[in-house]
Design a protein around this motif. Structure first.
Motif, PDB file in Angstrom:
ATOM      1  N   MET A 150      63.513 -18.932  43.436  1.00 44.29           N
ATOM      2  CA  MET A 150      63.419 -17.944  42.428  1.00 44.29           C
ATOM      3  C   MET A 150      64.229 -18.065  41.111  1.00 44.29           C
ATOM      4  O   MET A 150      65.444 -18.259  41.330  1.00 44.29           O
ATOM      5  N   ASP A 151      64.189 -17.115  40.624  1.00 45.51           N
ATOM      6  CA  ASP A 151      64.708 -16.971  39.056  1.00 45.51           C
ATOM      7  C   ASP A 151      65.436 -16.055  39.134  1.00 45.51           C
ATOM      8  O   ASP A 151      66.817 -16.032  38.215  1.00 45.51           O
ATOM      9  N   VAL A 152      64.891 -14.999  39.575  1.00 43.49           N
ATOM     10  CA  VAL A 152      64.867 -13.109  39.495  1.00 43.49           C
ATOM     11  C   VAL A 152      65.475 -12.944  41.015  1.00 43.49           C
ATOM     12  O   VAL A 152      64.231 -13.236  41.690  1.00 43.49           O
ATOM     13  N   GLN A 153      66.388 -12.961  41.629  1.00 44.76           N
ATOM     14  CA  GLN A 153      66.457 -12.357  43.212  1.00 44.76           C
ATOM     15  C   GLN A 153      66.457 -11.059  43.279  1.00 44.76           C
ATOM     16  O   GLN A 153      66.559 -10.338  42.858  1.00 44.76           O
ATOM     17  N   PRO A 154      66.163 -10.467  44.184  1.00 43.38           N
ATOM     18  CA  PRO A 154      65.581  -9.923  45.044  1.00 43.38           C
ATOM     19  C   PRO A 154      66.759  -8.599  44.841  1.00 43.38           C
ATOM     20  O   PRO A 154      67.907  -8.456  45.308  1.00 43.38           O
ATOM     21  N   PRO A 155      66.813  -7.524  44.015  1.00 49.48           N
ATOM     22  CA  PRO A 155      67.628  -5.974  43.461  1.00 49.48           C
ATOM     23  C   PRO A 155      68.329  -5.871  44.883  1.00 49.48           C
ATOM     24  O   PRO A 155      67.442  -5.462  45.847  1.00 49.48           O
ATOM     25  N   GLN A 156      69.057  -5.695  44.870  1.00 47.94           N
ATOM     26  CA  GLN A 156      70.134  -4.894  45.929  1.00 47.94           C
ATOM     27  C   GLN A 156      69.497  -3.323  46.110  1.00 47.94           C
ATOM     28  O   GLN A 156      69.293  -2.599  47.185  1.00 47.94           O
ATOM     29  N   VAL A 157      69.092  -2.768  45.126  1.00 49.16           N
ATOM     30  CA  VAL A 157      69.076  -1.394  44.276  1.00 49.16           C
ATOM     31  C   VAL A 157      67.240  -1.142  45.789  1.00 49.16           C
ATOM     32  O   VAL A 157      67.565   0.044  46.340  1.00 49.16           O
ATOM     33  N   LEU A 158      67.119  -2.317  46.228  1.00 47.36           N
ATOM     34  CA  LEU A 158      66.074  -2.201  46.915  1.00 47.36           C
ATOM     35  C   LEU A 158      65.754  -2.249  48.535  1.00 47.36           C
ATOM     36  O   LEU A 158      64.461  -2.588  49.326  1.00 47.36           O
ATOM     37  N   LYS A 159      66.783  -2.586  48.141  1.00 47.75           N
ATOM     38  CA  LYS A 159      67.468  -2.496  50.060  1.00 47.75           C
ATOM     39  C   LYS A 159      68.050  -1.348  51.058  1.00 47.75           C
ATOM     40  O   LYS A 159      68.173  -1.506  51.625  1.00 47.75           O
ATOM     41  N   THR A 160      67.873  -0.439  50.547  1.00 50.09           N
ATOM     42  CA  THR A 160      67.730   1.404  50.551  1.00 50.09           C
ATOM     43  C   THR A 160      66.854   1.829  50.569  1.00 50.09           C
ATOM     44  O   THR A 160      65.816   1.463  49.945  1.00 50.09           O
ATOM     45  N   PRO A 161      66.443   2.467  51.780  1.00 52.73           N
ATOM     46  CA  PRO A 161      65.401   3.331  51.768  1.00 52.73           C
ATOM     47  C   PRO A 161      65.185   4.613  50.808  1.00 52.73           C
ATOM     48  O   PRO A 161      66.169   4.990  50.479  1.00 52.73           O
ATOM     49  N   LEU A 162      63.904   4.789  50.574  1.00 51.31           N
ATOM     50  CA  LEU A 162      64.227   5.974  49.600  1.00 51.31           C
ATOM     51  C   LEU A 162      64.903   7.427  49.740  1.00 51.31           C
ATOM     52  O   LEU A 162      64.248   7.619  51.063  1.00 51.31           O
ATOM     53  N   GLN A 163      64.991   8.035  48.698  1.00 52.74           N
ATOM     54  CA  GLN A 163      65.706   9.537  49.389  1.00 52.74           C
ATOM     55  C   GLN A 163      64.813  10.393  48.439  1.00 52.74           C
ATOM     56  O   GLN A 163      65.941  10.037  47.059  1.00 52.74           O
ATOM     57  N   VAL A 164      64.588  11.610  48.845  1.00 51.53           N
ATOM     58  CA  VAL A 164      64.218  12.731  47.873  1.00 51.53           C
ATOM     59  C   VAL A 164      64.360  13.783  47.963  1.00 51.53           C
ATOM     60  O   VAL A 164      64.244  14.357  49.355  1.00 51.53           O
ATOM     61  N   PRO A 165      65.242  14.594  47.703  1.00 49.91           N
ATOM     62  CA  PRO A 165      65.609  15.789  47.824  1.00 49.91           C
ATOM     63  C   PRO A 165      64.764  17.319  47.285  1.00 49.91           C
ATOM     64  O   PRO A 165      63.475  16.200  46.370  1.00 49.91           O
ATOM     65  N   ARG A 166      64.731  17.837  48.275  1.00 48.57           N
ATOM     66  CA  ARG A 166      63.290  19.213  48.224  1.00 48.57           C
ATOM     67  C   ARG A 166      64.095  19.988  47.284  1.00 48.57           C
ATOM     68  O   ARG A 166      64.995  20.623  47.299  1.00 48.57           O
ATOM     69  N   LYS A 167      63.432  20.146  46.122  1.00 45.35           N
ATOM     70  CA  LYS A 167      63.259  20.983  44.731  1.00 45.35           C
ATOM     71  C   LYS A 167      62.426  22.313  45.208  1.00 45.35           C
ATOM     72  O   LYS A 167      61.986  22.342  44.979  1.00 45.35           O
ATOM     73  N   THR A 168      63.117  23.630  44.601  1.00 43.25           N
ATOM     74  CA  THR A 168      62.296  24.816  44.535  1.00 43.25           C
ATOM     75  C   THR A 168      61.949  24.498  42.971  1.00 43.25           C
ATOM     76  O   THR A 168      63.087  24.872  41.861  1.00 43.25           O
ATOM     77  N   LEU A 169      60.506  23.896  42.049  1.00 43.26           N
ATOM     78  CA  LEU A 169      60.859  23.719  40.810  1.00 43.26           C
ATOM     79  C   LEU A 169      59.978  24.871  40.056  1.00 43.26           C
ATOM     80  O   LEU A 169      59.086  25.243  39.922  1.00 43.26           O
ATOM     81  N   MET A 170      60.609  25.941  38.892  1.00 40.24           N
ATOM     82  CA  MET A 170      60.795  27.134  38.856  1.00 40.24           C
ATOM     83  C   MET A 170      60.553  26.736  37.204  1.00 40.24           C
ATOM     84  O   MET A 170      60.858  26.857  36.305  1.00 40.24           O
ATOM     85  N   GLY A 171      60.212  25.356  36.958  1.00 41.90           N
ATOM     86  CA  GLY A 171      60.497  24.757  35.527  1.00 41.90           C
ATOM     87  C   GLY A 171      58.849  25.320  34.892  1.00 41.90           C
ATOM     88  O   GLY A 171      58.258  25.322  35.777  1.00 41.90           O
ATOM     89  N   PRO A 172      58.552  24.292  34.064  1.00 40.77           N
ATOM     90  CA  PRO A 172      57.366  24.278  33.554  1.00 40.77           C
ATOM     91  C   PRO A 172      56.674  23.918  34.201  1.00 40.77           C
ATOM     92  O   PRO A 172      55.298  23.266  33.314  1.00 40.77           O
ATOM     93  N   GLY A 173      56.674  22.993  35.249  1.00 41.38           N
ATOM     94  CA  GLY A 173      55.722  21.545  35.537  1.00 41.38           C
ATOM     95  C   GLY A 173      56.256  20.754  35.506  1.00 41.38           C
ATOM     96  O   GLY A 173      56.905  20.119  34.699  1.00 41.38           O
ATOM     97  N   PRO A 174      56.123  19.874  36.629  1.00 43.51           N
ATOM     98  CA  PRO A 174      55.351  19.781  37.861  1.00 43.51           C
ATOM     99  C   PRO A 174      56.195  21.317  38.565  1.00 43.51           C
ATOM    100  O   PRO A 174      57.453  21.846  38.375  1.00 43.51           O
TER     101      PRO A 174
END
Lengths: 390, 390
Positions: free
Chosen positions: A1-25
């Motif tokens: 492989m010319d491009v190695q597997p990226p480190q940033v994708l070796k940790t799982p997804l993390q998504v905070p829970r927000k109250t979205l009171m802007g103009p959408g979404p």
């Protein structure tokens, strides 16, 4: 492989829970969130066709139209605008575009790219257009298409649409209306008001995730599309073929693209919730929330950016940034301390306003009170920051 | 209200669970399905930017490229094709399109709409192109862009791409490659092979839901886009602005459209799973599954539509429909009795082949055995149906 597997994708997804009171979404209801996790379906399965049919019925209801050419474009709200313009404009056509914020500006860019001669009707940001202004412009320019924005979310301005269709049709012009930020917060009668093309986004009052744009064309607009001298530039949005995939012409379904089943599920359930509550009640709820919000803002000593109440969009409220705070401090405080999204301006309103959205699942009195509390606290904090700089 | 709330939306959504062994979409892993249900994020939140950055790294890895202009288009795979063509073609350009199935045909339609002079290189369905054929065509037509499909999913044909970039660049031509059905099932080295524009779909080997198209342009292609004499027709896909939203040019992020956060979550986790397994291992797994499947088909007495093994796409296998069955009976039996999707042909292969996809999460030996068992049973049933008609 010319491009190695990226480190940033070796940790799982993390998504905070927000109250979205802007103009959408906005946040989606648990029913919608549950729906998007349902099993994947193929784009030509009978079950997905049934869901698409349900969605068409739901869209006709929220748009108040019987238009056969009613469907969903697999794009964001931006794509809905572009789909309308690329179907209804060809080189040599004249498009009249009403500009009072960012969406009119965008429409100009798109219409120009599709080869139309573009003329504009402009007013200052925060204002809207009278029927007389519109009639004068249509009379003067004799456009083939007029584009107006019912809810200008960059400034929080509502545009009355009733009466514009009659003007347009007297001059042989089609009327296209952007309802991305307004649908479900104010009345809309596509057939009664003679609107020829209309679109919205899935992620606002309809309470579904972003990624889909409901769209509808009148029989008059449909005829114009089928009579084009040149093909629609964009195959992805070409209603003469996409309409067959959505079974709008009573011919057989033809494969067009691989539709995102998960997004359809969410939209279907978002529409079902509107049906359950009743469209009039949904609109009333948004208007009640807006009223309660205006009263609370007044108590906080804040000024609404749109002075005349009848020009205000109930779904997105723009608030003049007081000169004693930096708006960035307010927005950052609300997010950091409460995970509540309050937005700054967009395009011509950047640095001038806060924007608060009260839409769909988030349009509740509790959320109004929450955002007022957070806003008050954040303003107090931001004022302190300014004072410390003196 | 003029239009009453539709009855069809008064019942909740119901979605059956199927094993999707057609040419895509495929089923997603539990990790991906869990991800798409995570809380919604706004399109300008730092957390979504981080996820977009992770995805860019993942795409560079699966495409094997260091291209700065690497991002995701918020459309189906069809939109990826259209985004490549509308950015790289302007009126007066000559596009050479290699056609051996439906995707080349589509590219012709799109390129024509964008004003290019289109010339084609054609071969029969089920066949691919030699480097000599390609060089002759490039030499003859002197195109500005050559379009080839690495995995022609309508016929199950694999096109070797290595060597085509060198040919193109000798003649000052850019090379665009469709990898929607092939990526992750066969090797692809975008930089090493001199590919100037490449795209894929989220819903095949990458194992995410449909609705996103990863895309990448070489520095040479990027330069061509920025040097255009006319604006890109489609603002939604205009890389000069969308590239800023995805932070590809090292300038500041600018709002472009409201991105579907849920789909990004799924793609991010799909890419993370490829990273975890290793791209070489993913490719090997797909090739092993294909081998096992070929052997099983042989035992069932079925003929592969693509005779030469080196021309076969491991991800989508096309099987000649035996003259003793109606293909519709086979497909319907598998779905009705086992909820297993086996597809018919598409475009030029309709009525001629079955198509079986072994992709992403579904590319397992267990699934190979399952589809063979179901196919055998369905053929037996369909043969009975035919006999009963005699």
């Amino acid at each position: 492989m010319d491009v190695q597997p990226p480190q940033v994708l070796k940790t799982p997804l993390q998504v905070p829970r927000k109250t979205l009171m802007g103009p959408g979404p906005s946040n989606c209801s648990p029913r919608v969130m549950n729906a998007i996790g349902q099993p994947i379906l193929g784009h030509m399965h009978p079950e997905i066709f049934k869901i698409m049919d349900d969605i068409k019925e739901g869209i006709r209801y929220v748009f108040q139209t019987a238009n056969p050419l009613t469907l969903v474009v697999s794009t964001s709200g931006h794509g809905g605008m572009e789909a309308v313009l690329c179907n209804l404009l060809e080189p040599g056509d004249t498009a009249l575009i009403a500009i009072n914020g960012i969406w009119g500006q965008r429409a100009v860019s798109m219409a120009t790219r599709y080869g139309a001669r573009v003329v504009t009707l402009e007013t200052e940001v925060g204002n809207n257009f009278t029927l007389a202004q519109i009639e004068n412009a249509v009379h003067k320019h004799k456009p083939t298409l007029l584009f107006v924005t019912q809810g200008e979310s960059s400034s929080g301005v509502y545009q009355n649409v009733e009466g514009i269709g009659d003007i347009c049709h007297r001059y042989g012009c089609l009327l296209a209306v952007d309802t991305v930020a307004s649908l479900g917060g104010v009345p809309l009668f596509v057939d009664r008001w003679g609107i020829d093309a209309v679109y919205t986004g899935s992620q606002k009052v309809l309470g579904a995730p972003a990624g889909l744009a409901p769209i509808s064309f009148s029989p008059r607009a449909q005829e114009r599309i089928f009579a084009r001298k040149t093909p629609v530039k964009v195959l992805y949005w070409d209603m003469t073929v996409l309409g067959d995939y959505w079974d709008c012409f009573g011919r057989s379904r033809v494969y067009h693209h691989t539709i995102a089943s998960q997004l359809l599920y969410g939209l279907r359930e978002g529409l079902a919730l509107v049906v359950e509550e009743g469209l009039e009640n949904v609109i009333q709820r948004h208007q009640d929330c807006a009223q309660r919000f205006y009263q609370g803002l007044d108590k906080l000593g804040l000024q609404l950016f749109v002075e005349d109440e009848y020009k205000r969009l109930p779904t997105v409220t723009s608030i003049t940034v007081p000169d004693w705070v930096d708006w960035r401090d307010v927005v950052a405080y609300a997010m950091k301390n409460h995970f509540v999204e309050i937005s700054g301006g967009l395009g011509p309103t950047v640095n001038r306003v806060f924007r608060v959205g009260l839409m769909g699942y988030n349009a509740t009195q509790d959320n109004v009170d929450l955002v007022l509390r957070v806003l008050g606290e954040a303003l107090h904090y931001a004022q302190g920051v300014q004072r410390s700089k003196l």
